[in-house]
Design a protein around this motif. Structure first.
Motif, mmCIF file in Angstrom:
data_model
loop_
_atom_site.group_PDB
_atom_site.id
_atom_site.type_symbol
_atom_site.label_atom_id
_atom_site.label_comp_id
_atom_site.label_asym_id
_atom_site.label_seq_id
_atom_site.Cartn_x
_atom_site.Cartn_y
_atom_site.Cartn_z
ATOM 1 N N GLY A 1 0.780 -1.226 0.000
ATOM 2 C CA GLY A 1 0.000 0.000 0.000
ATOM 3 C C GLY A 1 0.811 1.275 0.000
ATOM 4 O O GLY A 1 2.036 1.278 0.138
ATOM 5 N N PHE A 2 0.056 2.364 -0.159
ATOM 6 C CA PHE A 2 0.601 3.711 -0.264
ATOM 7 C C PHE A 2 -0.081 4.616 0.767
ATOM 8 O O PHE A 2 -1.158 4.322 1.269
ATOM 9 C CB PHE A 2 0.330 4.284 -1.657
ATOM 10 N N GLY A 3 0.563 5.740 1.050
ATOM 11 C CA GLY A 3 -0.067 6.755 1.889
ATOM 12 C C GLY A 3 0.459 6.773 3.313
ATOM 13 O O GLY A 3 1.672 6.681 3.546
ATOM 14 N N VAL A 4 -0.443 6.869 4.268
ATOM 15 C CA VAL A 4 -0.047 7.106 5.657
ATOM 16 C C VAL A 4 0.699 5.926 6.274
ATOM 17 O O VAL A 4 1.532 6.122 7.168
ATOM 18 C CB VAL A 4 -1.265 7.468 6.531
ATOM 19 N N ILE B 1 0.173 11.553 11.999
ATOM 20 C CA ILE B 1 0.400 11.557 10.554
ATOM 21 C C ILE B 1 -0.906 11.775 9.802
ATOM 22 O O ILE B 1 -0.976 12.573 8.856
ATOM 23 C CB ILE B 1 1.061 10.237 10.112
ATOM 24 N N VAL B 2 -1.952 11.078 10.206
ATOM 25 C CA VAL B 2 -3.251 11.181 9.532
ATOM 26 C C VAL B 2 -3.779 12.611 9.564
ATOM 27 O O VAL B 2 -4.356 13.101 8.583
ATOM 28 C CB VAL B 2 -4.264 10.209 10.165
ATOM 29 N N LEU B 3 -3.565 13.302 10.664
ATOM 30 C CA LEU B 3 -4.079 14.675 10.793
ATOM 31 C C LEU B 3 -3.403 15.640 9.829
ATOM 32 O O LEU B 3 -4.021 16.617 9.386
ATOM 33 C CB LEU B 3 -3.902 15.160 12.230
ATOM 34 N N ASP B 4 -2.141 15.369 9.478
ATOM 35 C CA ASP B 4 -1.369 16.326 8.672
ATOM 36 C C ASP B 4 -1.038 15.848 7.262
ATOM 37 O O ASP B 4 -0.548 16.636 6.446
ATOM 38 C CB ASP B 4 -0.047 16.656 9.391
ATOM 39 N N TYR B 5 -1.306 14.603 6.954
ATOM 40 C CA TYR B 5 -0.854 14.035 5.677
ATOM 41 C C TYR B 5 -1.592 14.675 4.498
ATOM 42 O O TYR B 5 -2.820 14.829 4.519
ATOM 43 C CB TYR B 5 -1.101 12.526 5.676
ATOM 44 N N GLU B 6 -0.821 15.014 3.467
ATOM 45 C CA GLU B 6 -1.412 15.572 2.252
ATOM 46 C C GLU B 6 -1.904 14.440 1.361
ATOM 47 O O GLU B 6 -1.122 13.595 0.918
ATOM 48 C CB GLU B 6 -0.383 16.404 1.490
ATOM 49 N N ALA B 7 -3.214 14.397 1.132
ATOM 50 C CA ALA B 7 -3.790 13.336 0.309
ATOM 51 C C ALA B 7 -3.186 13.361 -1.093
ATOM 52 O O ALA B 7 -2.856 14.423 -1.620
ATOM 53 C CB ALA B 7 -5.308 13.490 0.247
ATOM 54 N N ALA C 1 -12.845 -1.597 -14.871
ATOM 55 C CA ALA C 1 -13.298 -0.441 -14.080
ATOM 56 C C ALA C 1 -12.105 0.344 -13.553
ATOM 57 O O ALA C 1 -11.093 -0.231 -13.133
ATOM 58 C CB ALA C 1 -14.171 -0.905 -12.923
ATOM 59 N N GLU C 2 -12.214 1.667 -13.583
ATOM 60 C CA GLU C 2 -11.166 2.538 -13.059
ATOM 61 C C GLU C 2 -11.711 3.351 -11.899
ATOM 62 O O GLU C 2 -12.801 3.911 -11.967
ATOM 63 C CB GLU C 2 -10.653 3.469 -14.158
ATOM 64 N N HIS C 3 -10.931 3.410 -10.813
ATOM 65 C CA HIS C 3 -11.312 4.158 -9.619
ATOM 66 C C HIS C 3 -10.222 5.187 -9.355
ATOM 67 O O HIS C 3 -9.037 4.839 -9.296
ATOM 68 C CB HIS C 3 -11.459 3.221 -8.413
ATOM 69 N N SER C 4 -10.619 6.430 -9.179
ATOM 70 C CA SER C 4 -9.627 7.492 -9.029
ATOM 71 C C SER C 4 -10.113 8.509 -8.006
ATOM 72 O O SER C 4 -11.316 8.763 -7.870
ATOM 73 C CB SER C 4 -9.387 8.180 -10.376
ATOM 74 N N GLY C 5 -9.175 9.085 -7.256
ATOM 75 C CA GLY C 5 -9.520 10.106 -6.281
ATOM 76 C C GLY C 5 -8.308 10.498 -5.472
ATOM 77 O O GLY C 5 -7.189 10.013 -5.701
ATOM 78 N N ASN C 6 -8.513 11.386 -4.493
ATOM 79 C CA ASN C 6 -7.454 11.803 -3.576
ATOM 80 C C ASN C 6 -7.604 11.029 -2.269
ATOM 81 O O ASN C 6 -8.659 11.107 -1.614
ATOM 82 C CB ASN C 6 -7.528 13.304 -3.323
ATOM 83 N N TYR C 7 -6.542 10.329 -1.896
ATOM 84 C CA TYR C 7 -6.646 9.407 -0.769
ATOM 85 C C TYR C 7 -5.518 9.607 0.236
ATOM 86 O O TYR C 7 -4.406 10.012 -0.111
ATOM 87 C CB TYR C 7 -6.617 7.961 -1.263
ATOM 88 N N LEU C 8 -5.839 9.278 1.488
ATOM 89 C CA LEU C 8 -4.833 9.214 2.551
ATOM 90 C C LEU C 8 -4.145 7.855 2.538
ATOM 91 O O LEU C 8 -2.996 7.722 2.941
ATOM 92 C CB LEU C 8 -5.490 9.422 3.917
ATOM 93 N N ILE D 1 -9.041 5.046 1.694
ATOM 94 C CA ILE D 1 -9.467 6.027 2.698
ATOM 95 C C ILE D 1 -9.271 7.410 2.087
ATOM 96 O O ILE D 1 -8.148 7.855 1.860
ATOM 97 C CB ILE D 1 -8.687 5.867 4.005
ATOM 98 N N ALA D 2 -10.391 8.052 1.803
ATOM 99 C CA ALA D 2 -10.382 9.316 1.066
ATOM 100 C C ALA D 2 -10.014 10.486 1.968
ATOM 101 O O ALA D 2 -10.101 10.406 3.199
ATOM 102 C CB ALA D 2 -11.752 9.560 0.436
ATOM 103 N N GLU D 3 -9.627 11.566 1.331
ATOM 104 C CA GLU D 3 -9.305 12.800 2.059
ATOM 105 C C GLU D 3 -10.493 13.246 2.900
ATOM 106 O O GLU D 3 -10.326 13.730 4.028
ATOM 107 C CB GLU D 3 -8.917 13.892 1.067
ATOM 108 N N SER D 4 -11.716 13.045 2.410
ATOM 109 C CA SER D 4 -12.922 13.444 3.139
ATOM 110 C C SER D 4 -13.158 12.606 4.388
ATOM 111 O O SER D 4 -13.990 12.962 5.235
ATOM 112 C CB SER D 4 -14.142 13.335 2.221
#
Length: 296
Positions: free
Chosen positions: A132-135, A168-174, A184-191, A223-226
């Protein structure tokens, strides 16, 4: 009498070396065994014809190391969890006491475990827990900077990791992520974008608590930015000793391509940094590892 190869990580667990006690329990249960440390040369030598069972005494990293070393041998693996997170053992619903586990073993009662086959990633071909990627890779990077006392308890280690992850979750830039599953393609800004094979990852984040690692499908957790506040609150509950249900987007996949606009990722318990953002191709390899289970 059945013969087992016992492989252990001498750095795993708390307190004194448990291997002699484990050998005593194994003998009472009808097993003769050899003993190898993963820190010594030659631990991977194996007489497959004369071995009925491979036993791993250690944490998730040791399980991964041993499982992939003997992937083509098709021998059952008996897991004795001695690590910190023990996410593989928790997915198998194993108890923590070696004697309770060993006395319930039956070589005919196994749990089939899928693994992930990785393409486009140098030196990493498989994963057993997740990729995985992100936080989460950020957490792994931060944990490398921390010196933990050798006598720190498992609970203390887990809590420390959760506290750092919460910050980290509180400050991470999605980051933008694109995942292609079939057509199927899924795209968005994620943590976080996590391709999971076990029910939990890292400091026991139970993101897919009812998943089956032998069902022929990954769970892809997004896990989305929202959902930043929701995710932070979930982690905070765990810090406080409460296990609240996690409700995040989950996709099912047998094979996928994932592109993350960043250079940090993890494969199981290994943190990796790219030179540049790279698309990763993943395919599920069914029925790759056989674990002994204590469940009927």
């Amino acid at each position: 009498m059945k013969f087992a190869k016992l492989i252990y990580n001498p750095k795993a667990g708390e307190g004194a070396d448990p291997t002699q006690n484990i050998i005593t329990i194994l003998k009472k249960a009808g097993y003769e065994c050899s003993l190898s440390s993963t820190k010594e040369e030659g631990w991977e030598k194996l007489d497959a014809k004369g071995t009925d069972l491979i036993i791993v005494a250690g944490g998730d990293g040791t399980v991964r190391k041993v499982a992939f070393e003997f992937l083509d041998k098709r021998l059952p693996i008996g897991l004795l969890p001695l690590g910190t997170a023990n996410n593989i053992a928790k997915t198998l619903e194993l108890e923590e006491d070696p004697e309770d586990i060993i006395t319930q073993w039956d070589l005919k009662r196994i749990k089939r475990f899928d693994v992930g086959r990785i393409y486009n990633l140098k030196d990493q071909k498989f994963f057993i827990e997740g990729l995985g990627f992100g936080v989460f890779p950020r957490l792994m990077k931060e944990m490398q900077k921390i010196t933990t006392r050798k006598d720190a308890s498992t609970d203390k280690r887990i809590k420390t990791a959760l506290e750092i992850l919460h910050d980290i979750v509180l400050d991470y830039e999605a980051r933008k992520c694109t995942i292609q599953i079939d057509d199927a393609e899924h795209s968005g800004n994620y943590l976080m974008a996590e391709v999971m094979n076990t029910r939990s990852i890292g400091p026991n984040l139970n993101l897919v608590p009812f998943s089956d690692p032998g069902d022929g499908q990954f769970e892809v957790v997004l896990i989305a930015e929202s959902q930043r506040e929701q995710f932070a609150n979930y982690i905070l509950s765990k810090i406080m000793g409460k296990e609240e249900p996690a409700f995040f987007s989950i996709l099912k996949a047998k094979k996928l391509k994932i592109y993350w606009e960043g250079v940090h990722l993890h494969v199981d318990d290994e943190y990796i940094k790219f030179d540049k953002a790279t698309e990763i191709k993943i395919e599920l390899q069914e029925d790759a590892v056989h674990f002994l289970t204590t469940r009927v």
